[in-house]
Design a protein around this motif. Structure first.
Motif, PDB file in Angstrom:
ATOM      1  N   THR A  33      10.672 128.007  60.135  1.00  0.00           N
ATOM      2  CA  THR A  33       9.305 128.243  60.274  1.00  0.00           C
ATOM      3  C   THR A  33       8.621 128.100  59.542  1.00  0.00           C
ATOM      4  OG1 THR A  33       9.592 130.313  60.986  1.00  0.00           O
ATOM      5  CG2 THR A  33       9.183 129.485  62.377  1.00  0.00           C
ATOM      6  N   GLY A  38       4.872 128.746  59.372  1.00  0.00           N
ATOM      7  CA  GLY A  38       5.054 129.539  60.540  1.00  0.00           C
ATOM      8  C   GLY A  38       5.255 131.042  59.929  1.00  0.00           C
ATOM      9  N   ASN A 184       3.355 135.094  55.888  1.00  0.00           N
ATOM     10  CA  ASN A 184       2.869 133.827  57.278  1.00  0.00           C
ATOM     11  C   ASN A 184       2.746 132.908  55.924  1.00  0.00           C
ATOM     12  OD1 ASN A 184       1.107 132.146  57.503  1.00  0.00           O
ATOM     13  ND2 ASN A 184      -0.142 133.913  58.574  1.00  0.00           N
ATOM     14  N   SER A 243       2.782 125.013  63.542  1.00  0.00           N
ATOM     15  CA  SER A 243       2.485 125.579  63.474  1.00  0.00           C
ATOM     16  C   SER A 243       1.193 126.795  63.812  1.00  0.00           C
ATOM     17  CB  SER A 243       2.594 126.857  61.969  1.00  0.00           C
ATOM     18  OG  SER A 243       2.395 126.664  60.980  1.00  0.00           O
ATOM     19  N   LYS A 246      -0.793 124.080  69.608  1.00  0.00           N
ATOM     20  CA  LYS A 246      -0.409 123.934  70.859  1.00  0.00           C
ATOM     21  C   LYS A 246       0.632 123.735  71.334  1.00  0.00           C
ATOM     22  CE  LYS A 246      -4.986 126.077  71.759  1.00  0.00           C
ATOM     23  NZ  LYS A 246      -6.250 125.964  71.292  1.00  0.00           N
ATOM     24  N   ARG A 247       1.679 124.647  72.011  1.00  0.00           N
ATOM     25  CA  ARG A 247       2.269 123.875  72.883  1.00  0.00           C
ATOM     26  C   ARG A 247       2.159 122.622  73.740  1.00  0.00           C
ATOM     27  NH1 ARG A 247       7.455 123.029  75.448  1.00  0.00           N
ATOM     28  NH2 ARG A 247       7.087 121.121  76.464  1.00  0.00           N
ATOM     29  N   GLY A 270       7.597 127.400  69.796  1.00  0.00           N
ATOM     30  CA  GLY A 270       8.284 128.710  70.181  1.00  0.00           C
ATOM     31  C   GLY A 270       8.466 129.650  69.110  1.00  0.00           C
ATOM     32  N   GLN A 273       5.892 132.004  67.560  1.00  0.00           N
ATOM     33  CA  GLN A 273       5.317 132.631  68.321  1.00  0.00           C
ATOM     34  C   GLN A 273       6.580 133.725  68.373  1.00  0.00           C
ATOM     35  OE1 GLN A 273       1.637 133.082  69.764  1.00  0.00           O
ATOM     36  NE2 GLN A 273       3.000 135.430  70.460  1.00  0.00           N
ATOM     37  N   ARG A 274       7.151 133.990  68.648  1.00  0.00           N
ATOM     38  CA  ARG A 274       8.571 134.806  69.157  1.00  0.00           C
ATOM     39  C   ARG A 274       8.645 135.666  68.125  1.00  0.00           C
ATOM     40  NH1 ARG A 274      11.361 130.989  71.283  1.00  0.00           N
ATOM     41  NH2 ARG A 274      12.443 130.473  69.529  1.00  0.00           N
ATOM     42  N   LEU A 276       5.779 136.526  66.451  1.00  0.00           N
ATOM     43  CA  LEU A 276       4.390 138.037  66.393  1.00  0.00           C
ATOM     44  C   LEU A 276       4.923 138.675  67.327  1.00  0.00           C
ATOM     45  CD1 LEU A 276       1.536 135.675  65.962  1.00  0.00           C
ATOM     46  CD2 LEU A 276       2.477 136.373  63.872  1.00  0.00           C
ATOM     47  N   ASP A 277       5.458 138.332  68.003  1.00  0.00           N
ATOM     48  CA  ASP A 277       6.402 138.896  69.905  1.00  0.00           C
ATOM     49  C   ASP A 277       7.474 139.837  69.220  1.00  0.00           C
ATOM     50  OD1 ASP A 277       4.680 137.482  71.510  1.00  0.00           O
ATOM     51  OD2 ASP A 277       6.168 136.096  71.877  1.00  0.00           O
TER      52      ASP A 277
END
Ligand code: GLA
Length: 380
Positions: A33, A38, A184, A243, A246-247, A270, A273-274, A276-277
């Motif tokens: 990333t 990302g 970031n 990054s 959007k998908r 994907g 986003q992971r 951040l999750d």
């Protein structure tokens, strides 16, 4: 290690110099990333490089690698690039420092490391960061820490043929004991996250697979991402990196890019986003989600980004089967380690199963490293 280095230094170059250290890294999540603008989530580890350095009053560098048992001598001009691959890292750091207006003069050095080579733990970033940090101190160049990390990254680009992102050198320069760092890679904002998951251990299982063509395959992955981002940018001019996408924007260009580039981009979007999750889950202390995301990353790296291999897939499958909370291939891929988040009580049975079953299948045992999150570049 420091004592051994000092002994050799005195033997080769006389009176000792000053010692500097830097570290390899792990990355909890956020793989491939960094060069896509990302997030990454690395930390420095207790395996690294130590170098003793002393000015020698000439315009030549004498560098002795204790691990290779070899010495290289080179000058500081662009045409003085040494023949030895290991010495190119030191040469590159000198050149990149000079390019940034820093002063570098001849010095003698002996160095050694305990970052396993080719295991995906960034032994080369450790070496670059150690010298970038040391030269900055010795010559009082006043270069800031981000720029020191970029000196290491540019060394890879310009002298070692790897078009890498900033993650490894960043982790190695900014590492802090007990903390992972979320970076970031677009804005270079970062945040330290104390990482001490009660009841869990982080363990690396080294497949001991080293892919000969890893650096060219890495560069190809990067090109795929850049092509996908460029295609999306035509519809969405604000896009600079994958990054930013959007998908659904990726779906819009499905028939304008190759199916391979599509899969690569799907993975990266994907993965951004992971990270951040995972950070959210960590703040809630929800390690089950952290682990689940790690498995998702493994799937993506294996099936979409295609940087895993049979051995690493085997290790990830085994981890899942015995109940390990999270497991995935770590770093650039094409061999190296899986990183595993394991409940304390499962640690011993998991390691035993991984060693035995891997040896049975592939004819040699994997190596196991416990991870201690440690300090990065520093003077000793
Ligand atoms: C290598 C590179 C990093 C990063 C990782 C993958 O370690 O040096 O910049 O791209 O691969 O996350």
């Amino acid at each position: 290690m420091q004592a051994k280095i000092h002994k050799k230094f005195v033997e080769l170059y006389g009176e000792g110099g000053e010692a500097y250290a830097s570290a390899g890294r792990v990355n909890l999540i956020g793989e491939h990333t960094d060069y896509n603008g990302g997030f990454v989530f690395p930390g420095a580890i207790d395996k690294g490089i130590i170098a003793e350095i002393k000015l020698n009053g000439t315009d030549k560098i004498h560098a002795y690698s204790l691990d290779y048992g070899a010495e290289a001598t080179f000058g500081l001009n662009e045409e003085d690039k040494p023949a030895e691959a290991w010495a190119c890292y030191i040469f590159g750091v000198c050149r990149e420092t000079i390019k940034r207006g820093g002063k570098v003069e001849g010095f003698d050095t002996v160095f050694a490391g305990d970052v396993p080579l080719g295991a995906g733990l960034s032994s080369s970033a450790a070496l670059e960061s150690c010298f970038a940090f040391a030269l900055n101190e010795i010559f009082q160049n006043g270069i800031d820490k981000f720029e020191l990390a970029k000196i290491g990254q540019s060394t890879e680009h310009n002298y070692c043929g790897v078009n890498c992102g900033i993650m490894d050198q960043f982790a190695s320069c900014f590492g802090k004991a007990g903390c992972l760092i979320r970076l970031n890679c677009k804005t270079l904002e970062y945040k330290y996250f104390p990482f001490n998951p009660k009841g869990y251990k982080l363990v690396l299982i080294d497949s001991c697979v080293k892919h000969e063509l890893a650096s060219s395959a890495y560069n190809f992955r990067r090109q795929s991402c850049e092509r996908a981002a460029a295609a999306i940018k035509k519809n969405h001019p604000e896009v600079d990196f994958l990054s930013d996408c959007k998908r659904i924007w990726l779906d819009e260009v499905r028939d304008q890019i190759s199916s391979e580039d599509f899969l690569r981009a799907e993975y990266v979007i994907g993965e951004v986003q992971r990270v951040l999750d995972v950070c959210d889950a960590l703040e809630r202390g929800d390690y089950e989600i952290v682990g689940e995301m790690m498995y998702q990353t493994h799937f993506g790296m294996s099936k979409l980004y295609e940087v895993s291999c049979e051995e690493l897939d085997f290790l990830a499958k085994l981890a899942r089967r015995v109940g390990v909370t999270g497991c995935r291939v770590m770093g650039g891929g094409f061999g190296g380690c899986t990183i595993n988040l394991v409940k304390d009580e499962l640690y011993l049975p998991f390691v035993a199963a991984a060693k035995a079953e891997y040896a049975l299948k592939f004819g040699h045992a994997p190596k196991v490293y416990d991870v201690v999150i440690s300090d990065g570049a520093r003077k000793l």
